[in-house]
Design a protein around this motif. Structure first.
Motif, mmCIF file in Angstrom:
data_model
loop_
_atom_site.group_PDB
_atom_site.id
_atom_site.type_symbol
_atom_site.label_atom_id
_atom_site.label_comp_id
_atom_site.label_asym_id
_atom_site.label_seq_id
_atom_site.Cartn_x
_atom_site.Cartn_y
_atom_site.Cartn_z
ATOM 1 N N GLY A 437 0.810 -1.211 0.000
ATOM 2 C CA GLY A 437 0.000 0.000 0.000
ATOM 3 C C GLY A 437 0.843 1.261 0.000
ATOM 4 N N ILE A 438 1.912 1.248 0.811
ATOM 5 C CA ILE A 438 2.802 2.419 0.868
ATOM 6 C C ILE A 438 3.519 2.622 -0.458
ATOM 7 C CG2 ILE A 438 4.909 3.293 1.940
ATOM 8 C CD1 ILE A 438 3.909 1.989 4.561
ATOM 9 N N GLY A 465 -5.423 3.057 18.694
ATOM 10 C CA GLY A 465 -5.678 1.644 18.446
ATOM 11 C C GLY A 465 -5.627 1.230 16.994
ATOM 12 N N VAL A 466 -5.382 2.162 16.072
ATOM 13 C CA VAL A 466 -5.305 1.849 14.645
ATOM 14 C C VAL A 466 -3.844 1.724 14.255
ATOM 15 C CG1 VAL A 466 -5.922 2.584 12.318
ATOM 16 C CG2 VAL A 466 -7.452 3.102 14.239
ATOM 17 N N GLU A 467 -3.494 0.584 13.650
ATOM 18 C CA GLU A 467 -2.105 0.350 13.254
ATOM 19 C C GLU A 467 -1.784 1.086 11.958
ATOM 20 O OE1 GLU A 467 0.976 -3.312 12.130
ATOM 21 O OE2 GLU A 467 -1.088 -3.741 12.767
ATOM 22 N N GLY A 468 -0.585 1.559 11.902
ATOM 23 C CA GLY A 468 -0.160 2.257 10.689
ATOM 24 C C GLY A 468 1.352 2.345 10.596
ATOM 25 N N ARG A 469 1.799 3.131 9.648
ATOM 26 C CA ARG A 469 3.231 3.349 9.428
ATOM 27 C C ARG A 469 3.462 4.841 9.229
ATOM 28 N NH1 ARG A 469 2.580 -1.148 10.578
ATOM 29 N NH2 ARG A 469 3.336 -3.081 9.591
ATOM 30 N N ILE A 470 4.630 5.307 9.667
ATOM 31 C CA ILE A 470 5.085 6.649 9.316
ATOM 32 C C ILE A 470 6.332 6.487 8.460
ATOM 33 C CG2 ILE A 470 6.325 6.871 11.519
ATOM 34 C CD1 ILE A 470 5.886 9.916 11.263
ATOM 35 N N VAL A 471 6.315 7.084 7.279
ATOM 36 C CA VAL A 471 7.377 6.910 6.287
ATOM 37 C C VAL A 471 7.973 8.278 5.974
ATOM 38 C CG1 VAL A 471 7.933 6.074 3.972
ATOM 39 C CG2 VAL A 471 6.134 4.954 5.307
ATOM 40 N N THR A 472 9.282 8.345 5.914
ATOM 41 C CA THR A 472 9.968 9.558 5.458
ATOM 42 C C THR A 472 10.848 9.191 4.268
ATOM 43 O OG1 THR A 472 11.786 9.228 7.025
ATOM 44 C CG2 THR A 472 9.954 10.631 7.725
ATOM 45 N N ALA A 473 10.997 10.125 3.349
ATOM 46 C CA ALA A 473 11.810 9.892 2.148
ATOM 47 C C ALA A 473 12.292 11.237 1.619
ATOM 48 C CB ALA A 473 11.004 9.154 1.071
ATOM 49 N N ASN A 474 13.392 11.178 0.902
ATOM 50 C CA ASN A 474 13.952 12.377 0.249
ATOM 51 C C ASN A 474 13.675 12.316 -1.247
ATOM 52 O OD1 ASN A 474 16.090 11.644 2.633
ATOM 53 N ND2 ASN A 474 15.777 13.828 2.453
ATOM 54 N N TYR A 475 13.534 13.496 -1.858
ATOM 55 C CA TYR A 475 13.354 13.551 -3.306
ATOM 56 C C TYR A 475 13.714 14.945 -3.802
ATOM 57 C CZ TYR A 475 8.964 16.074 -2.478
ATOM 58 O OH TYR A 475 8.026 17.003 -2.088
ATOM 59 N N THR A 491 6.840 13.229 4.140
ATOM 60 C CA THR A 491 6.390 12.506 5.336
ATOM 61 C C THR A 491 5.015 11.916 5.037
ATOM 62 O OG1 THR A 491 7.592 14.032 6.777
ATOM 63 C CG2 THR A 491 5.915 12.645 7.794
ATOM 64 N N LEU A 492 4.891 10.603 5.159
ATOM 65 C CA LEU A 492 3.641 9.907 4.861
ATOM 66 C C LEU A 492 3.196 9.115 6.083
ATOM 67 C CD1 LEU A 492 1.395 8.679 3.048
ATOM 68 C CD2 LEU A 492 3.080 6.965 2.311
ATOM 69 N N LEU A 493 2.000 9.395 6.575
ATOM 70 C CA LEU A 493 1.390 8.589 7.627
ATOM 71 C C LEU A 493 0.283 7.759 6.989
ATOM 72 C CD1 LEU A 493 2.229 11.519 9.114
ATOM 73 C CD2 LEU A 493 1.483 10.165 11.080
ATOM 74 N N PHE A 494 0.361 6.441 7.143
ATOM 75 C CA PHE A 494 -0.500 5.495 6.423
ATOM 76 C C PHE A 494 -1.146 4.575 7.455
ATOM 77 C CE2 PHE A 494 -1.697 1.904 3.913
ATOM 78 C CZ PHE A 494 -1.838 2.350 2.604
ATOM 79 N N PHE A 495 -2.491 4.652 7.590
ATOM 80 C CA PHE A 495 -3.211 3.847 8.578
ATOM 81 C C PHE A 495 -4.276 3.001 7.889
ATOM 82 C CE2 PHE A 495 -1.739 7.619 10.847
ATOM 83 C CZ PHE A 495 -1.143 7.057 11.962
ATOM 84 N N ASN A 500 -11.182 0.893 5.711
ATOM 85 C CA ASN A 500 -10.733 2.198 5.215
ATOM 86 C C ASN A 500 -9.225 2.359 5.382
ATOM 87 O OD1 ASN A 500 -10.158 3.800 7.847
ATOM 88 N ND2 ASN A 500 -12.177 2.863 8.204
ATOM 89 N N ILE A 501 -8.698 3.222 4.569
ATOM 90 C CA ILE A 501 -7.285 3.620 4.648
ATOM 91 C C ILE A 501 -7.257 5.133 4.797
ATOM 92 C CG2 ILE A 501 -5.115 3.830 3.391
ATOM 93 C CD1 ILE A 501 -5.698 1.182 2.086
ATOM 94 N N ARG A 502 -6.539 5.611 5.804
ATOM 95 C CA ARG A 502 -6.397 7.052 6.002
ATOM 96 C C ARG A 502 -4.923 7.439 5.872
ATOM 97 N NH1 ARG A 502 -10.114 7.556 11.361
ATOM 98 N NH2 ARG A 502 -9.607 5.326 11.499
ATOM 99 N N GLN A 503 -4.680 8.520 5.105
ATOM 100 C CA GLN A 503 -3.317 8.957 4.838
ATOM 101 C C GLN A 503 -3.165 10.452 5.126
ATOM 102 O OE1 GLN A 503 -1.446 6.918 1.170
ATOM 103 N NE2 GLN A 503 -3.592 7.158 0.630
ATOM 104 N N VAL A 504 -2.007 10.798 5.620
ATOM 105 C CA VAL A 504 -1.613 12.205 5.766
ATOM 106 C C VAL A 504 -0.273 12.364 5.055
ATOM 107 C CG1 VAL A 504 -1.043 14.078 7.344
ATOM 108 C CG2 VAL A 504 -2.829 12.441 7.961
ATOM 109 N N ILE A 505 -0.216 13.295 4.105
ATOM 110 C CA ILE A 505 0.999 13.529 3.324
ATOM 111 C C ILE A 505 1.480 14.954 3.601
ATOM 112 C CG2 ILE A 505 1.980 13.693 0.997
ATOM 113 C CD1 ILE A 505 -0.184 11.700 0.103
ATOM 114 N N ILE A 506 2.758 15.100 3.914
ATOM 115 C CA ILE A 506 3.379 16.407 4.141
ATOM 116 C C ILE A 506 4.670 16.467 3.334
ATOM 117 C CG2 ILE A 506 4.263 18.044 5.841
ATOM 118 C CD1 ILE A 506 2.697 16.503 7.976
#
Length: 530
Positions: A437-438, A465-475, A491-495, A500-506
């Protein structure tokens, strides 16, 4: 029967103890004094599909993370190091840490940390006198008061330079004078080179042809030829010719009338003359110009030396030219004084943040808004209210995806961008693969801004209580307006939660310190609502 049970217990114990844990922890010490550091290392006997945790510390919050070091890759082994410390004496337990290997959970052992106070024996330890006050390094503000002396000095210098340099000698500038007949013949030559007749642009050709002869008459005979109709012009020329004894032949005036009338038919009656007629009109115009110019020369013989028929002549005319140097110098010094004075009074950082468009500093200092977006919603604090975007679901996904909501602020190729999106599915997600998914999300972003992500790093993140991932990357991305390439951080937060899938992108500029603080505040504020 007892022997069978004995061997079963023995075998179970043997297999249990022979199954080696794939993760382990190592420390350089477990006993420190207040403020000292512990090197805490998590080792994993695997190099593929490994996700290290966000370190869970003691329940009292007395142990702190000084630094999270990059992951080291050894032969068939990964190591993640942390530097820990504590500023309160006592015994604290760092709990077991969960590491995901191929989507399977493995747990490390817990760690007991002893933090001791630093004993000071004033009887054995000699007391030293109080040290003198250490001077702080000089800063720009220390010299700001001197600017108020510099400003009047610069103004005085500017006034002196202006007074000294404003007196400039008169200089002679050449003025090129072109005889009207020479200009008209040159324009005829240029008209021939345009080949408008060959391009069937007859109307344009006749417009330029009559403009040439009318312009010449107005300049050389000084009668309003450009604004007159054909009849008015011919009548004016006849009157002027008789009153001033100019000497233009009646045949020349007749030819002029015929050419102008032919041009009027082409321009206003859509007449289309044949090639021979067009060539004849062209020749007639040239004859009209030469005959008229000959009549003017004859009438004004005393001015014959001032008229150029074959070449351009230059006539030097005295002209006063004021020097702009002093004016520009004065303006430059005035602007310089204003900038330096303002910088001295307010400070360079204030000017940089306020007037050079550093929007992230304004975000950090301005008002923030806490809102909920999507359903189930994501509560988040942002410096600007996110705007809803229209998202169309592809036809081939209509039976899988129930709905998508997206809210964002900024641009993916800009200096700062925030997006919150929620994807609702028709059926529950079973055996969901976070890595897949990421990667899909990263591919979609990379295609939008034409880039590649590097230095990917991810940790497990649990939110309400919702499992997710926090991802960082350079570009790196190129700005289509300035054509400049900038280094950015994603910065990507993926739950994932049931259906449902909830994402926050910065996204932000890598070197923008204000953006880093804004990012951290946004990430910290995220809360998933059920």
């Amino acid at each position: 029967m007892k022997k069978v049970l004995f061997f079963l217990v023995f075998l179970i114990g043997f297999f249990g103890f022979s199954q080696e844990n794939a993760v382990s922890i190592e420390t350089d010490t477990t006993t420190i004094k207040i403020g000292e550091q512990i090197q805490y290392k998590i080792a994993v006997d695997e190099i593929n599909n490994v996700i290290f945790p966000k370190l869970q510390l003691d329940s009292l919050g007395k142990v702190e993370v000084v630094e999270s070091l990059p992951i080291d890759t050894l032969k068939n082994r990964l190591e993640k190091k942390y530097l820990l410390t504590s500023f309160d004496s006592g015994q604290y337990v760092v709990p077991s840490q969960m590491v995901l290997i191929n989507n399977k959970q493995f747990f490390t052992d817990s760690l007991l940390v002893n933090v001791a106070t630093v004993k000071v024996d004033t009887l054995k330890q000699n007391m030293f006198p109080i040290k003198s006050i250490k001077k702080e390094p000089k800063t720009f503000d220390d010299y700001r008061h001197l600017l108020w002396w510099l400003i009047p000095i610069l103004i005085l210098i500017a006034v002196i330079l202006y007074v000294v340099l404003r007196k400039k000698e008169k200089i002679l500038t050449p003025k090129v004078y072109v005889a009207p007949i020479q200009e008209a013949l040159q324009r005829l030559k240029e008209l021939d080179e345009k080949q408008l007749v060959q391009q069937n642009k007859i109307k344009i050709y006749y417009s330029e042809l009559t403009d040439i002869v009318r312009t010449y008459i107005e300049k050389d005979i000084h009668i309003p030829a450009l604004e007159s109709t054909t009849n008015e012009l011919i009548e004016t020329i006849n009157d002027f010719n008789e009153s001033s004894n100019l000497g233009i032949s009646k045949e020349t005036i007749k030819q002029l009338k015929e050419v102008l009338e032919s041009a009027d038919l082409v321009k206003f009656a859509k007449s289309k003359p044949i090639i021979d007629e067009i060539r004849n009109d062209r020749t007639t115009v040239e004859d009209i110009l030469k005959n008229t110019q000959h009549a003017v020369q004859t009438k004004n013989a005393e001015e014959q030396n001032n008229i150029v028929t074959d070449k351009l002549t230059e006539e030097e005319v005295p002209k006063v030219k004021k020097s702009n140097f002093s004016k520009y110098l004065f303006i430059f010094i005035a602007v310089f004084v204003i900038i330096i004075g303002t910088a001295g009074y307010f400070g360079y950082t204030y000017l940089k943040d306020t007037y050079t468009g550093n929007s992230t500093s304004e975000m950090k200092a301005g008002e923030w808004y806490t809102s909920s977006y999507g359903n189930p919603s994501v509560s988040i604090e942002t410096p600007e209210i996110l705007q809803a975007q229209n998202v169309e679901i592809p036809d081939d996904l209509m039976g899988v995806v129930e709905g998508v909501t997206t809210y964002n602020y900024g641009s993916l190729i800009g200096d700062f961008y925030v997006e919150v999106s929620t994807t609702n599915f028709v059926n529950e997600l079973e055996n969901f693969d976070f890595d897949a998914g990421i990667q899909l999300t990263l591919q979609q972003i990379a295609q939008k801004i034409d880039t590649n992500f590097t230095n990917l790093y991810q940790e497990i993140r649990i939110n309400n209580g919702v499992e997710g991932r926090i991802v960082t990357a350079n570009y790196e991305v190129e700005n289509p307006v300035t054509q400049e390439t900038s280094s950015n951080i994603l910065t990507l937060l993926f739950f994932e939660d049931s259906k449902n899938i909830r994402q926050v992108i910065i996204t932000q500029l890598a070197e923008d310190e204000n953006a880093k603080e804004v990012n951290e505040r946004i990430v910290t504020s995220i809360s998933l609502n059920q």
